[in-house]
Design a protein around this motif. Structure first.
Motif, PDB file in Angstrom:
ATOM      1  N   VAL A   8       0.433  -0.949   0.376  1.00 34.65           N
ATOM      2  CA  VAL A   8       0.377  -0.235  -0.303  1.00 34.65           C
ATOM      3  C   VAL A   8       0.955   0.637   0.367  1.00 34.65           C
ATOM      4  O   VAL A   8       0.648   2.234  -0.507  1.00 34.65           O
ATOM      5  CB  VAL A   8      -0.587  -0.206   1.707  1.00 34.65           C
ATOM      6  CG1 VAL A   8      -1.151   1.504   0.912  1.00 34.65           C
ATOM      7  CG2 VAL A   8      -2.010  -0.960   1.250  1.00 34.65           C
ATOM      8  N   ALA A   9       1.706   1.213   0.441  1.00 39.79           N
ATOM      9  CA  ALA A   9       2.591   1.974   1.043  1.00 39.79           C
ATOM     10  C   ALA A   9       3.531   2.601  -0.281  1.00 39.79           C
ATOM     11  O   ALA A   9       3.048   3.783  -0.504  1.00 39.79           O
ATOM     12  CB  ALA A   9       3.690   2.107   2.438  1.00 39.79           C
ATOM     13  N   LYS A  10       3.947   0.971  -1.130  1.00 39.38           N
ATOM     14  CA  LYS A  10       4.930   2.111  -2.435  1.00 39.38           C
ATOM     15  C   LYS A  10       3.708   2.258  -3.645  1.00 39.38           C
ATOM     16  O   LYS A  10       4.009   3.091  -3.715  1.00 39.38           O
ATOM     17  CB  LYS A  10       4.790   0.411  -2.690  1.00 39.38           C
ATOM     18  CG  LYS A  10       6.075  -0.093  -3.528  1.00 39.38           C
ATOM     19  CD  LYS A  10       6.675  -1.137  -4.092  1.00 39.38           C
ATOM     20  CE  LYS A  10       6.531  -1.707  -5.115  1.00 39.38           C
ATOM     21  NZ  LYS A  10       6.782  -2.260  -5.592  1.00 39.38           N
ATOM     22  N   SER A  94      -0.875   3.497   4.417  1.00 38.30           N
ATOM     23  CA  SER A  94      -0.850   4.680   4.198  1.00 38.30           C
ATOM     24  C   SER A  94       0.298   5.427   5.650  1.00 38.30           C
ATOM     25  O   SER A  94       1.265   6.340   4.940  1.00 38.30           O
ATOM     26  CB  SER A  94      -1.710   5.774   5.076  1.00 38.30           C
ATOM     27  OG  SER A  94      -3.567   4.898   3.914  1.00 38.30           O
ATOM     28  N   ALA A  95       0.524   5.234   6.612  1.00 41.62           N
ATOM     29  CA  ALA A  95       1.151   5.498   8.019  1.00 41.62           C
ATOM     30  C   ALA A  95       2.597   4.970   7.622  1.00 41.62           C
ATOM     31  O   ALA A  95       3.317   6.370   7.647  1.00 41.62           O
ATOM     32  CB  ALA A  95       0.871   4.936   8.938  1.00 41.62           C
ATOM     33  N   MET A  96       3.395   4.209   6.902  1.00 39.35           N
ATOM     34  CA  MET A  96       4.091   4.333   6.362  1.00 39.35           C
ATOM     35  C   MET A  96       4.394   4.708   5.673  1.00 39.35           C
ATOM     36  O   MET A  96       5.872   4.980   5.191  1.00 39.35           O
ATOM     37  CB  MET A  96       4.289   2.056   5.710  1.00 39.35           C
ATOM     38  CG  MET A  96       5.366   1.711   6.086  1.00 39.35           C
ATOM     39  SD  MET A  96       5.211  -0.105   5.147  1.00 39.35           S
ATOM     40  CE  MET A  96       4.904  -0.935   6.841  1.00 39.35           C
ATOM     41  N   GLY A  97       3.376   5.053   4.388  1.00 44.76           N
ATOM     42  CA  GLY A  97       4.425   6.636   2.864  1.00 44.76           C
ATOM     43  C   GLY A  97       4.378   6.975   3.832  1.00 44.76           C
ATOM     44  O   GLY A  97       5.520   8.644   2.896  1.00 44.76           O
ATOM     45  N   ILE A 100       7.620   7.348   5.234  1.00 43.90           N
ATOM     46  CA  ILE A 100       8.512   6.942   4.234  1.00 43.90           C
ATOM     47  C   ILE A 100       8.848   8.741   3.535  1.00 43.90           C
ATOM     48  O   ILE A 100       9.954   8.592   2.920  1.00 43.90           O
ATOM     49  CB  ILE A 100       8.889   5.769   3.233  1.00 43.90           C
ATOM     50  CG1 ILE A 100       8.470   4.341   3.987  1.00 43.90           C
ATOM     51  CG2 ILE A 100       9.754   6.137   1.724  1.00 43.90           C
ATOM     52  CD1 ILE A 100       7.907   2.904   2.666  1.00 43.90           C
ATOM     53  N   MET A 101       7.850   8.992   3.173  1.00 44.70           N
ATOM     54  CA  MET A 101       7.691  10.137   2.403  1.00 44.70           C
ATOM     55  C   MET A 101       8.582  10.744   3.409  1.00 44.70           C
ATOM     56  O   MET A 101       8.930  12.055   2.756  1.00 44.70           O
ATOM     57  CB  MET A 101       6.760  10.719   1.382  1.00 44.70           C
ATOM     58  CG  MET A 101       6.203   9.732   0.507  1.00 44.70           C
ATOM     59  SD  MET A 101       4.888  10.294  -0.419  1.00 44.70           S
ATOM     60  CE  MET A 101       3.491  10.068   0.616  1.00 44.70           C
ATOM     61  N   SER A 106      12.683  14.627   4.271  1.00 46.04           N
ATOM     62  CA  SER A 106      14.281  15.848   5.866  1.00 46.04           C
ATOM     63  C   SER A 106      15.120  15.320   5.029  1.00 46.04           C
ATOM     64  O   SER A 106      16.178  16.199   5.079  1.00 46.04           O
ATOM     65  CB  SER A 106      14.146  15.028   6.827  1.00 46.04           C
ATOM     66  OG  SER A 106      14.111  15.021   7.731  1.00 46.04           O
ATOM     67  N   LEU A 107      15.463  14.305   5.010  1.00 45.45           N
ATOM     68  CA  LEU A 107      16.803  13.936   3.534  1.00 45.45           C
ATOM     69  C   LEU A 107      17.881  14.643   2.889  1.00 45.45           C
ATOM     70  O   LEU A 107      18.653  15.658   2.706  1.00 45.45           O
ATOM     71  CB  LEU A 107      17.126  12.740   3.955  1.00 45.45           C
ATOM     72  CG  LEU A 107      18.936  11.561   3.478  1.00 45.45           C
ATOM     73  CD1 LEU A 107      19.762  12.029   4.320  1.00 45.45           C
ATOM     74  CD2 LEU A 107      18.232  10.420   2.662  1.00 45.45           C
TER      75      LEU A 107
END
Lengths: 237, 282
Positions: A8-10, A94-97, A100-101, A106-107
């Motif tokens: 889902v995140a991907k 969605s939380a994982m997405g 990651i984003m 930030s990076l």
């Protein structure tokens, strides 16, 4: 969280193209503006003045976080369900997405701050740039901690926008919008309430103790995101 | 086992489903037939837990269904549903990753049979192919209850025929509850065993195709001979031409007197008379 959440995140990250396009336009426009000003400066056509400022290129990427948090619940939810996804997978994915984003932005923001922005500022923008890393004082804690501080703040921003977007088709979504505006409008002119507002923003942004700021953002993110459980359960497809 | 008990669904002032009670005991291919706006999609959405009912209870294998408790064993994708604009192969891959027991081989086999270009993005596919892709994704799921909403929308006659064959193949390989909503009754009647007719949110008929074959018939003859026969019969429609009358009956068969013929009523005519049910004799 399972493999399905990761899928889902991907899928979310692959399918917020409009957010990427809008951000890329602003990103390129900012670079073009810098190139033009630097060229004029080197050619001695236009030297500008000491007050020149620009929006930090890394901060332009914040737009991905905000737009992504709008598009994921508003556009991707139904599509995910149409592929046979489950609500629980959407919730965790969605939380994982967002995690990651937020980490990626930030990076990228850190890298841009230490490379591109440092160079451009040193040459032309004498007054610095409008970069939250600098203005919120995070950069004073060193690159690694500043990265985490920025990440925690972006995650909170994403979760807040995601949750607010999720309820916009319900009466309580509108009530939440009005409540937010009312809080700002009512709290600002009244000294004790203003102090509460200041305390809140100090906790999530300006706290001198980086650890306290990070923990505040993460705890608040988790609390706000938890609201999505019942919201998602009631959501029709 | 699927059960609807007095289920109502209202959209504002409009009643889409009106106190429907329905029982689907077990495996089989069920055809959900109804006109546009009759409530077919709403019924399916309610069963899948995609929307909440306004009243009544829906259970699947004894477990109540709601938006917060979507039944794991029910798979439904609405026709004309929006999809991510990804390659067809990626959409199938994502669906396979999201669904337990997704039969990827079956999906690939169906895609090949229907000449579905898996390298095309969803928006690049024709309307028929979009429907096909959605149907493939739904049918490849291993769930015990599959809901297909207008699965042949935009298909040409050959595609519809192939689809029916594949539906049957899918059922033979994996017997389960397959509920297919459609307008094209004569084509689906080749594969379906049970018919559910819905009109204005009410279930009009819930019967086996064989049962309907037996009970739906037309009495044709002089109006003076046909009319007296109608007392006590469930006449669902009449057609009068001059003094010749064709009365469409749904019920036990009778032995017609001389001068009146009894003919089997086609499913299409049966449906039209059930939902239209208007006589032209006045």
């Amino acid at each position: 969280m399972t493999t399905k959440s990761m899928v889902v995140a991907k899928t979310h990250i692959r399918n917020i193209k409009l957010a990427y396009v809008i951000t890329a336009c602003w990103f390129l426009a900012t670079i073009l503006q810098d190139i033009v000003f630097l060229a004029l400066h080197w050619l001695n056509v236009f030297s500008g003045n000491e007050d020149n400022m620009t929006v930090g290129l890394g901060n332009v990427l914040y737009l991905i976080i905000i737009l992504g948090a709008v598009f994921i619940p508003s556009m991707n939810f139904r599509k995910m369900m149409n592929l046979g996804g489950k609500r629980a997978d959407f919730f965790w994915g969605s939380a994982m997405g967002h995690v990651i984003m937020a980490a990626a932005v930030s990076l990228a923001g850190m890298i841009l701050y230490y490379t591109y922005e440092s160079f451009v500022i040193s040459v032309y923008y004498k007054a610095g740039n409008l970069n939250v890393l600098f203005w919120f004082g995070w950069i004073n804690n060193g690159a690694a901690i500043a990265f985490v501080q920025q990440f925690a703040f972006l995650l909170l921003l994403a979760v807040f926008v995601h949750t607010l977007t999720s309820v916009q088709d319900k009466w309580y979504g509108w009530a939440a919008d009005i409540a937010i505006v009312a809080i700002i409008a009512v709290f600002t002119p009244i000294a004790p309430l203003r102090a509460a507002l200041v305390w809140f923003f100090r906790m999530i942004i300006f706290h001198p103790n980086a650890f306290a700021q990070i923990v505040s953002c993460l705890v608040l993110s988790a609390a706000i995101y938890a609201l999505n459980k019942p919201i998602l359960a009631r959501r029709t497809i | 086992m699927i059960e609807f008990k007095n289920v109502t669904k209202k959209y504002g002032e409009t009643t889409a489903i009106n106190r429907v009670s329905l029982r689907i005991p077990g495996s089989g291919i069920y055809c959900l037939l109804g006109r546009n706006g009759a409530g077919k999609t709403t019924l399916m959405k309610l069963l899948a837990g995609h929307i909440a009912s306004s009243g009544g209870e829906i259970t699947v294998n004894g477990e109540p269904v709601s938006t917060s408790r979507m039944p794991e064993c029910v798979n439904f994708i609405e026709s004309g549903s929006v999809q991510f604009n990804m390659k067809a192969s990626d959409l199938i891959g994502t669906a396979a990753a999201l669904q337990d027991g997704f039969d990827r081989n079956f999906a690939t086999k169906m895609a090949k049979r229907f000449d579905l270009n898996l390298n095309k993005r969803f928006k690049q596919l024709s309307f028929g192919m979009k429907t096909m892709l959605t149907t493939i994704i739904t049918l490849s799921n291993n769930s015990k209850v599959i809901l297909l909403d207008e699965p042949t929308l935009g298909f040409d006659a050959i595609m519809r025929d192939q689809f029916n064959t594949l539906l049957l193949e899918s059922y033979r390989t994996n017997p389960r509850v397959l509920i297919v909503s459609t307008h094209l009754i004569d084509e689906i009647s080749k594969v379906t065993e049970n018919l559910i007719i819905i009109e204005s949110g009410n279930i009009l008929v819930e019967a086996g195709i064989d049962d309907i074959d037996e009970k739906a018939y037309t009495l044709t003859g002089a109006a003076s001979l046909v009319l007296p026969l109608l007392n006590g019969l469930n006449c669902i429609g009449k057609t009068v031409l001059g003094n010749v009358m064709a009365a469409h009956i749904y019920g036990n068969r009778i032995n017609p007197p001389d001068g009146v013929t009894l003919d089997r009523m086609g499913l299409q005519d049966f449906f039209i008379n059930m939902v239209g049910g208007k006589s032209n004799d006045n």
